[in-house]
Design a protein around this motif. Structure first.
Motif, PDB file in Angstrom:
ATOM      1  N   ALA A  37       8.068  19.321  28.220  1.00  0.00           N
ATOM      2  CA  ALA A  37       7.526  20.535  27.622  1.00  0.00           C
ATOM      3  C   ALA A  37       6.766  20.152  26.358  1.00  0.00           C
ATOM      4  O   ALA A  37       7.162  19.242  25.631  1.00  0.00           O
ATOM      5  N   VAL A  38       5.640  20.841  26.101  1.00  0.00           N
ATOM      6  CA  VAL A  38       4.794  20.544  24.945  1.00  0.00           C
ATOM      7  C   VAL A  38       4.884  21.690  23.958  1.00  0.00           C
ATOM      8  O   VAL A  38       4.626  22.849  24.306  1.00  0.00           O
ATOM      9  N   ILE A  39       5.266  21.355  22.727  1.00  0.00           N
ATOM     10  CA  ILE A  39       5.329  22.327  21.634  1.00  0.00           C
ATOM     11  C   ILE A  39       4.269  21.928  20.620  1.00  0.00           C
ATOM     12  O   ILE A  39       4.178  20.769  20.220  1.00  0.00           O
ATOM     13  N   ARG A  40       3.476  22.892  20.206  1.00  0.00           N
ATOM     14  CA  ARG A  40       2.317  22.598  19.357  1.00  0.00           C
ATOM     15  C   ARG A  40       2.392  23.396  18.063  1.00  0.00           C
ATOM     16  O   ARG A  40       2.878  24.533  18.055  1.00  0.00           O
ATOM     17  N   THR A  41       1.895  22.796  16.976  1.00  0.00           N
ATOM     18  CA  THR A  41       1.731  23.507  15.706  1.00  0.00           C
ATOM     19  C   THR A  41       0.272  23.431  15.289  1.00  0.00           C
ATOM     20  O   THR A  41      -0.464  22.530  15.696  1.00  0.00           O
ATOM     21  N   SER A  42      -0.164  24.379  14.461  1.00  0.00           N
ATOM     22  CA  SER A  42      -1.524  24.362  13.926  1.00  0.00           C
ATOM     23  C   SER A  42      -1.515  25.043  12.569  1.00  0.00           C
ATOM     24  O   SER A  42      -1.029  26.163  12.433  1.00  0.00           O
ATOM     25  N   GLY A  43      -2.073  24.374  11.572  1.00  0.00           N
ATOM     26  CA  GLY A  43      -2.140  24.939  10.240  1.00  0.00           C
ATOM     27  C   GLY A  43      -1.827  23.907   9.172  1.00  0.00           C
ATOM     28  O   GLY A  43      -1.481  22.749   9.465  1.00  0.00           O
ATOM     29  N   PRO A  44      -1.921  24.293   7.905  1.00  0.00           N
ATOM     30  CA  PRO A  44      -1.778  23.333   6.802  1.00  0.00           C
ATOM     31  C   PRO A  44      -0.392  22.717   6.671  1.00  0.00           C
ATOM     32  O   PRO A  44      -0.252  21.662   6.058  1.00  0.00           O
ATOM     33  N   SER A  92      -9.323  18.387  15.939  1.00  0.00           N
ATOM     34  CA  SER A  92      -8.204  18.913  16.720  1.00  0.00           C
ATOM     35  C   SER A  92      -8.696  20.089  17.528  1.00  0.00           C
ATOM     36  O   SER A  92      -9.834  20.541  17.364  1.00  0.00           O
ATOM     37  N   PHE A  93      -7.855  20.617  18.394  1.00  0.00           N
ATOM     38  CA  PHE A  93      -8.250  21.734  19.248  1.00  0.00           C
ATOM     39  C   PHE A  93      -8.646  22.951  18.425  1.00  0.00           C
ATOM     40  O   PHE A  93      -9.639  23.618  18.716  1.00  0.00           O
ATOM     41  N   THR A  94      -7.884  23.254  17.383  1.00  0.00           N
ATOM     42  CA  THR A  94      -8.150  24.439  16.568  1.00  0.00           C
ATOM     43  C   THR A  94      -9.053  24.152  15.385  1.00  0.00           C
ATOM     44  O   THR A  94      -9.528  25.088  14.738  1.00  0.00           O
ATOM     45  N   GLY A  95      -9.275  22.884  15.060  1.00  0.00           N
ATOM     46  CA  GLY A  95     -10.013  22.543  13.854  1.00  0.00           C
ATOM     47  C   GLY A  95      -9.125  22.419  12.632  1.00  0.00           C
ATOM     48  O   GLY A  95      -9.593  22.012  11.565  1.00  0.00           O
ATOM     49  N   GLU A  96      -7.841  22.759  12.774  1.00  0.00           N
ATOM     50  CA  GLU A  96      -6.873  22.632  11.684  1.00  0.00           C
ATOM     51  C   GLU A  96      -5.986  21.409  11.932  1.00  0.00           C
ATOM     52  O   GLU A  96      -6.038  20.799  12.992  1.00  0.00           O
ATOM     53  N   ASP A  97      -5.141  21.081  10.948  1.00  0.00           N
ATOM     54  CA  ASP A  97      -4.117  20.066  11.176  1.00  0.00           C
ATOM     55  C   ASP A  97      -3.201  20.540  12.295  1.00  0.00           C
ATOM     56  O   ASP A  97      -2.733  21.688  12.290  1.00  0.00           O
ATOM     57  N   CYS A  98      -2.948  19.676  13.259  1.00  0.00           N
ATOM     58  CA  CYS A  98      -2.100  20.036  14.400  1.00  0.00           C
ATOM     59  C   CYS A  98      -1.094  18.922  14.666  1.00  0.00           C
ATOM     60  O   CYS A  98      -1.356  17.746  14.395  1.00  0.00           O
ATOM     61  N   ALA A  99       0.042  19.314  15.212  1.00  0.00           N
ATOM     62  CA  ALA A  99       1.045  18.354  15.661  1.00  0.00           C
ATOM     63  C   ALA A  99       1.541  18.798  17.025  1.00  0.00           C
ATOM     64  O   ALA A  99       1.580  19.997  17.336  1.00  0.00           O
ATOM     65  N   GLU A 100       1.916  17.824  17.856  1.00  0.00           N
ATOM     66  CA  GLU A 100       2.462  18.120  19.173  1.00  0.00           C
ATOM     67  C   GLU A 100       3.764  17.368  19.365  1.00  0.00           C
ATOM     68  O   GLU A 100       3.892  16.201  18.959  1.00  0.00           O
ATOM     69  N   PHE A 101       4.727  18.039  19.998  1.00  0.00           N
ATOM     70  CA  PHE A 101       6.032  17.465  20.315  1.00  0.00           C
ATOM     71  C   PHE A 101       6.206  17.533  21.827  1.00  0.00           C
ATOM     72  O   PHE A 101       6.314  18.628  22.390  1.00  0.00           O
ATOM     73  N   HIS A 102       6.202  16.387  22.493  1.00  0.00           N
ATOM     74  CA  HIS A 102       6.378  16.321  23.945  1.00  0.00           C
ATOM     75  C   HIS A 102       7.853  16.023  24.211  1.00  0.00           C
ATOM     76  O   HIS A 102       8.289  14.875  24.190  1.00  0.00           O
ATOM     77  N   VAL A 103       8.612  17.094  24.428  1.00  0.00           N
ATOM     78  CA  VAL A 103      10.067  16.981  24.534  1.00  0.00           C
ATOM     79  C   VAL A 103      10.489  17.133  25.988  1.00  0.00           C
ATOM     80  O   VAL A 103       9.704  17.534  26.849  1.00  0.00           O
ATOM     81  N   HIS A 104      11.759  16.817  26.276  1.00  0.00           N
ATOM     82  CA  HIS A 104      12.306  17.094  27.599  1.00  0.00           C
ATOM     83  C   HIS A 104      12.368  18.608  27.801  1.00  0.00           C
ATOM     84  O   HIS A 104      12.659  19.360  26.874  1.00  0.00           O
ATOM     85  N   GLY A 105      12.082  19.036  29.048  1.00  0.00           N
ATOM     86  CA  GLY A 105      11.820  20.446  29.286  1.00  0.00           C
ATOM     87  C   GLY A 105      13.011  21.331  29.552  1.00  0.00           C
ATOM     88  O   GLY A 105      12.834  22.444  30.060  1.00  0.00           O
ATOM     89  N   GLY A 106      14.223  20.907  29.221  1.00  0.00           N
ATOM     90  CA  GLY A 106      15.377  21.786  29.398  1.00  0.00           C
ATOM     91  C   GLY A 106      15.359  22.925  28.387  1.00  0.00           C
ATOM     92  O   GLY A 106      14.907  22.759  27.245  1.00  0.00           O
TER      93      GLY A 106
END
Length: 489
Positions: A37-44, A92-106
């Protein structure tokens, strides 16, 4: 006018800016149990969120996947061992600082990481579509590209996928921006002629050049609007109506094409009393398949209503699959169907609102192995057995050809107009260009060009009046000396 030019020139090119706001986070992949599962953040505060969940390890290199142990920043409890990625803005996709967490999908892992992110100061859950809205606000996506992204997510057929990818790649937006640049230049020339013709600073033939550009644009817009709504049909699905007399095998054909038991199949005439509709993938194209009541004089009020609805669907169809029992072509119901439905459709070219026609002779497995095949008159037909599947490949190939005409080929040719919004803006732009040609006053002609240009920029979600000023300065060198003159107020 000079004061306005000097004021606008002082501002220079303006871009859409967004004030720093909250950092958002959300599950970007599908819900439910899955491998990843992919969890994404966007912003400062994306950097703070990444550091909080991966401390004390160092920050990963930008755009490089790194394996990290994720921990709850409040309790220190381990959450998961995951891949993390860091995308500093604006790349980045949004043009802002972004982070992604590719975690196990449970569900437990996903919920734990989401709760941990919710505890980081400055972060909040994203609203529906907010990542895409931020990408649009920062110029990463135009409106047609946003629509293409939505279409790609919801694509169910190969043709829909190809069309959505072309729109996501920005082909329609690039075409619209090219048209808007043509109008910007024409409008700048007309306005420059209005304001500066008396100063003899302009080249000859300025208005004639604007007229030629507008005329060429009218032809291009007219060609795109005369596409019989192929793009919209490709996006939502062509309406394919299966019609015929009772017991011809209509319901069997619907079940065969949809590969599921949509309709009840029975030897009793008049089994289908209402219109049954199901979305299907026909040879890679989307279609809404409608099974209708057998066309005959109804024996009761319910069947009569079903027949009325069948005729109603025939009038709305993009493609009619006319089904007859090949062993019973001489029956009165078959002859009446040939005269009332097949003959009128076969005699007119499928154009505009006229539906395409495919005549299918079902139950060919019951024909004798020797002797001529019965013919339904002068009309072309396809032989099929819904029981054995004989002739199905030929039918699917014919459907593919007709649906390619109805929906357009998403792999070749100019980009298609897939939404009513696209047609609305292009049609109003074309109307405004007609007003430009008919205007007897230059001020009215300039206003017509301004309206036409506004519709094109609304299609892509960009554009501004400063672009006209840029063209005036570039093409005519207006103000290079005069704007610095002491004679100006």
């Amino acid at each position: 006018m000079w004061r306005k030019l000097r004021s606008l020139a002082a501002w220079g090119p303006r871009r859409l800016c967004t004030a720093p706001g909250a950092t958002i986070f959300a599950l970007s992949s599908g819900h439910g149990r899955c491998g990843v599962a992919v969890i994404r953040t966007s912003g400062p505060s994306s950097l703070k969120a990444l550091q909080s969940l991966t401390a004390p390890r160092a920050l990963p290199r930008p755009r490089r996947a790194s394996l990290r142990l994720l921990s709850d920043p409040r309790s220190g409890a381990p959450l998961d061992r995951a891949l993390v990625l860091w995308f500093p803005g604006p790349r980045s996709f949004t043009g802002e600082d972004c982070a992604e967490f590719h975690v196990h999908g449970g569900p437990a892992v996903v919920n734990g990481v989401l709760e941990a992110l919710g505890g980081v100061p400055g972060l909040r859950p994203a609203e529906a579509g907010e990542f895409t809205r931020r990408a649009f606000a920062h110029g990463k996506l135009s409106l047609p590209e946003v629509e293409g992204l939505a279409d790609l997510i919801h694509a169910e057929t190969e043709a829909q996928r190809r069309q959505a990818l072309r729109q996501l790649d920005g082909e329609l937006g690039q075409l619209s921006r090219g048209w808007a640049e043509t109008l910007t230049k024409a409008l700048a020339h007309v306005e420059a002629y209005i304001d500066f013709a008396e100063d003899d600073n302009l080249e000859e033939g300025v208005l004639e050049q604007a007229d030629r550009e507008v005329q060429a644009l009218e032809l291009a817009l007219g060609m795109h609007l005369q596409d019989a709504r192929r793009g919209q049909r490709l996006r939502s699905g062509a309406h394919v109506v299966v019609a015929g007399p009772p017991n011809a095998g209509k319901s069997s054909l619907v079940n065969l094409l949809s590969q599921k038991p949509v309709s009840i199949v029975s030897s009793e005439p008049g089994t289908t009393r209402d219109v049954l509709e199901t979305p299907v993938d026909l040879a890679g194209f989307p279609a809404l398949l409608s099974d209708t009541a057998g066309l005959r004089e109804g024996v009761g009020p319910v069947e009569q209503e079903g027949v009325r609805r069948a005729w109603e669907r025939l009038e709305q169809a993009d493609l009619v699959l006319a089904v007859l029992d090949v062993t019973d072509l001489a029956a009165p119901t078959s002859r009446d169907f040939l005269d009332a439905v097949v003959a009128p459709l076969a005699c007119r070219e499928p154009k505009g609102s006229s539906p395409h026609l495919l005549l299918v002779l079902n139950k060919c497995d019951l024909l004798p192995s020797e002797g001529p095949c019965p013919r339904p008159g002068p009309y072309p037909y396809l032989l099929l057995s819904c029981l054995t599947g004989a002739g199905l490949d030929g039918l699917l190939e014919a459907l593919k050809k007709d649906l390619a005409v109805l929906c357009g080929n998403p792999s070749t040719g100019p980009p298609l107009l897939t939404r009513a919004r696209h047609r609305h803006h292009l049609q109003h732009c074309l109307d405004a260009l007609g007003h430009y040609r008919q205007a007897g006053d230059l001020a009215l002609a300039a206003e017509a060009l301004r309206i036409a240009r506004r519709h094109l920029t609304q299609l892509t979600g960009g554009g501004g009046s400063e672009e006209i000023l840029d063209v005036i300065f570039r093409d005519f060198c207006v103000g290079k000396v005069s704007l610095g003159s002491s004679s100006l107020p």
